[in-house]
Design an enzyme around this catalytic site. Structure first.
Site, short mmCIF file in Angstrom:
data_model
loop_
_atom_site.label_atom_id
_atom_site.label_comp_id
_atom_site.label_asym_id
_atom_site.label_seq_id
_atom_site.Cartn_x
_atom_site.Cartn_y
_atom_site.Cartn_z
N LYS A 157 -24.20 2.22 21.35
CA LYS A 157 -24.01 3.75 21.76
C LYS A 157 -22.85 3.79 21.53
CE LYS A 157 -26.07 7.53 23.73
NZ LYS A 157 -24.76 7.69 24.29
N TYR A 183 0.90 -1.16 0.06
CA TYR A 183 0.36 -0.28 0.19
C TYR A 183 0.81 1.38 -0.19
CZ TYR A 183 -3.19 3.62 1.40
OH TYR A 183 -4.01 4.12 1.33
N ASP A 214 -27.89 -1.12 18.03
CA ASP A 214 -26.36 -0.51 17.30
C ASP A 214 -26.25 -0.31 18.54
OD1 ASP A 214 -24.19 -0.98 16.43
OD2 ASP A 214 -24.61 1.00 15.74
N LYS A 237 -29.46 2.24 28.82
CA LYS A 237 -27.99 2.58 29.17
C LYS A 237 -28.13 1.47 30.74
CE LYS A 237 -26.72 6.65 27.52
NZ LYS A 237 -26.62 7.99 28.74
#
Length: 671
Positions: A116, A37, A114, A319
């Site tokens: 957090k 690369y 998803d 939470k």
């Protein structure tokens, strides 16, 4: 064999390097080594250097831009960047679903969930597939243009990747929202390097990411390993993105990193199983998290459910219960906040809670101390509310020392603030400074922050401060950095020129010297020299606000009273929120070691100077590396004797062997 034309070779190299970037950052499956690369990247840079007319803004060689001279520009979001209502257990989640069912009777919901991320929210705007702008969340309506800096983040594509089936998203405007984070391994490596170099460590990845992205020089940003993870995709035509899961699939197709754990569930029970699973593995995740986001998957239903205040009805943030730890209370100190409220703070041995080290926690008020019966010497259980703010949950009374006495709040107020009177009126649970309203204290705080000895903000004097506070434009010290010309020109005190001068003068102090910023905060017992000593010791606001009493007492001239005052200030929730707000508004104090021919020399000025004020003398001495003291001590090098000097001071200087000089000699030393 014919060599390819430069333009063709450049196109081939860009396409190949973009594919390699996609494999590395999105698929986590690189097909070539770093050496391959790097070799192709070097070839591309060389070709572009030889043919500058072929360079385009979306070439991966163009990540680092020029330093910003005027600060960040505010940008209004296309749609508001909303926050989410927090929920803490399965019953609250079920209640949320019931509320949605009442608003959409008969509708079936798929649930998208998803992890957090704990980072800095940011929106990336692409036009026809090319990155044109990056904007922070800000106040949710408008943020700051940080394009220059976001371009340096290696996993942010400057041109979106082309994948079959998603071509439409490469046409017109595509906005991608996500979090800028610093991965835990990168944060740990950075702190390890700083430890080896004898530099203070950074406090936590989120604050470091937020502070880094607001640096005016993108080269500084490029030197730190930031990472972008997308969580939403917006188009002008909402039908282009029918579900939240489709948005995630599109993010991957376009070359945007996102959380691969994100999933869709047909029932809330299955979604909660996912919540429990992530709760068990979250310590192994590459980034910090305090919970999950659960949304209605169908975007049409999401829009139909609407928004209440600044929270959408169709999404919540789950939470996790805070982690706990035990420690011993070493002291209880009282902090005076910006409204005059006296807030008690428990100071304890440093302990790790929810992944970070904490050493103090708010006890809120006298009633809370009495209810929990917290005493100095007690072993207490510490937890983090929402995994953010440390608090004392309870006392382990079985381990209480026999000598531990009940904490007498009013007695402690008199001992810690003998010159102030406090009162507690009506049903108010808080003791406040008597005769001082919140506005009065705020005006004094802003005036002090802007004063010549602190940040020296031209035109922000007493009368202008009063006008700004009375008009409701300034509700805390940091608000001065939110002021606009349009805000100020509406006030009677300001004309066109004076309004412009004020805004420019404030903007000019967005990167103040660390010692001036610390002094401007108005921490009790912290004067100009102490602020300098603190800056020299800790070298950043993050390091200072996490300093222990023991670390503070190692600084020359700082004893227990001053150390406790600093710790108490840094434990106050209002003060911590104020520091976060400064960061969000792009205020980045810098540290610079002051060295010069007066390094190691200390001065005391007594009497009247004719050519300069005492403050001016102090500034000039410090600029050359010297120390300015307020009274003669054993370590004082020079006593500068101006007019009308008392015999006692001269005698004290003589007894310590301090050299006595006049104003003319001082001028010679300052040349």
């Amino acid at each position: 064999m014919m060599q390819p034309q430069p333009s063709a070779r450049i196109r081939e190299l860009r396409a190949l390097l973009n594919r390699y970037n996609y494999e590395y950052h999105v698929e986590d499956a690189p097909s070539v080594s770093d050496a391959v690369y790097d070799g192709l990247f070097s070839e591309l840079k060389q070709l572009e250097a030889e043919h500058p007319e072929l360079v385009t803004s979306d070439s991966i060689t163009q990540r680092v831009g020029n330093e910003l001279k005027e600060g960040f520009v505010k940008v209004t979001h296309s749609t508001r960047m909303l926050s989410l209502n927090d929920v803490f257990d399965v019953e609250e989640v079920r209640a949320w679903v019931v509320r949605m069912d009442k608003l959409l009777p008969g509708s079936k919901h798929e649930f998208f969930a998803d992890i957090k991320m704990d980072g800095l929210a940011c929106a990336l705007i692409y036009q026809d597939g090319v990155l044109v702008q990056a904007v922070t969340r800000g106040d949710s309506f408008a943020g700051e243009d940080v394009t220059n800096n976001v371009r340096t983040i290696k996993n942010v594509p400057l041109r979106l990747y082309e994948t079959a089936g998603f071509e439409k998203l490469l046409q017109g405007r595509t906005e991608i929202r996500g979090e800028i984070v610093m991965l835990k391994k990168d944060f740990e490596a950075l702190n390890k390097k700083r430890r080896q170099n004898g530099e203070p460590e950074f406090a936590n990845p989120r604050n470091l990411a937020a502070g880094t992205i607001r640096q005016l020089d993108p080269r500084l940003v490029a030197a730190r390993p930031l990472h972008f993870r997308g969580y939403d995709l917006l188009r002008d035509d909402p039908s282009d993105v029918p579900t939240n899961m489709f948005a995630y699939e599109a993010l991957t197709a376009l070359g945007i990193s996102r959380n691969r754990e994100a999933s869709v569930f047909t029932s809330i029970d299955d979604a909660m199983k996912f919540v429990d699973h992530v709760g068990k593995i979250r310590g192994e995740l590459p980034f910090n998290t305090d919970g999950l986001v659960i949304k209605v998957n169908d975007r049409a239903q999401f829009a139909q459910l609407g928004v209440v205040g600044k929270q959408p009805r169709a999404a919540v943030a789950y939470k996790y219960a805070a982690e706990q730890a035990t420690t011993i209370v070493k002291d209880i100190v009282i902090s005076i906040g910006r409204t005059g409220a006296a807030t008690p703070v428990a100071v304890f041995d440093p302990v790790v809670v929810a992944g970070t080290t904490v050493q103090h926690a708010s006890l809120h008020n006298a009633d809370e101390i009495a209810r929990k019966d917290v005493r100095i010497g007690d072993t207490v259980v510490i937890f983090k509310a929402g995994d953010i703010i440390p608090q004392v949950e309870s006392v382990v009374t079985e381990l209480r020392p026999k000598t531990a006495e009940k904490f007498e709040y009013e007695k402690a107020l008199q001992e810690q603030y003998p010159e102030l009177d406090f009162e507690r009126t009506g049903k108010d649970v808080v003791y406040r400074v008597k005769g001082a309203s919140g506005d009065l204290i705020l005006k004094r705080a802003v005036q002090y922050y802007a004063s010549k000895g602190a940040l020296d903000i031209d035109t922000l004097g007493e009368k202008n401060v009063v006008a700004l506070v009375d008009a409701g434009l300034v509700r805390d010290v940091a608000d001065i950095y939110k002021l606009t010309y349009e805000d100020v020109i509406r006030l009677d005190r300001f004309a066109d020129l004076s309004a412009r001068k004020l805004i420019l003068a404030i903007a000019d102090k967005k990167q103040p010297p660390l010692e001036k910023f610390v002094l401007g905060l108005g921490i009790r017992h912290v004067g100009a020299q102490t602020a300098i000593d603190l800056a020299n010791k800790f070298q950043s606001v993050d390091a200072l606000k996490t300093a222990t009493i023991e670390q503070l007492e190692q600084v020359d001239g700082i004893g227990k009273v001053v150390a406790e005052s600093i710790v108490a200030w840094c434990a106050d929730e209002d003060n911590l929120a104020l520091l976060d707000k400064f960061t969000e508004l792009g205020v980045v104090p810098y540290y610079e070691q002051k060295t010069g021919r007066l390094s190691g020399k200390s001065f005391v000025v007594t009497g009247t100077l004719t050519s300069m004020s005492r403050d001016e003398a102090a500034d000039r001495i410090r600029a050359l590396g010297g120390t300015f003291q307020t009274s003669v001590g054993k370590d004082t090098t020079y006593l500068v004797a101006g007019g009308k000097v008392g015999a006692s001071k001269l005698k004290k200087a003589e007894s310590y062997g301090t050299k006595i000089i006049d104003e003319k000699t001082l001028h010679e030393l300052l040349k």
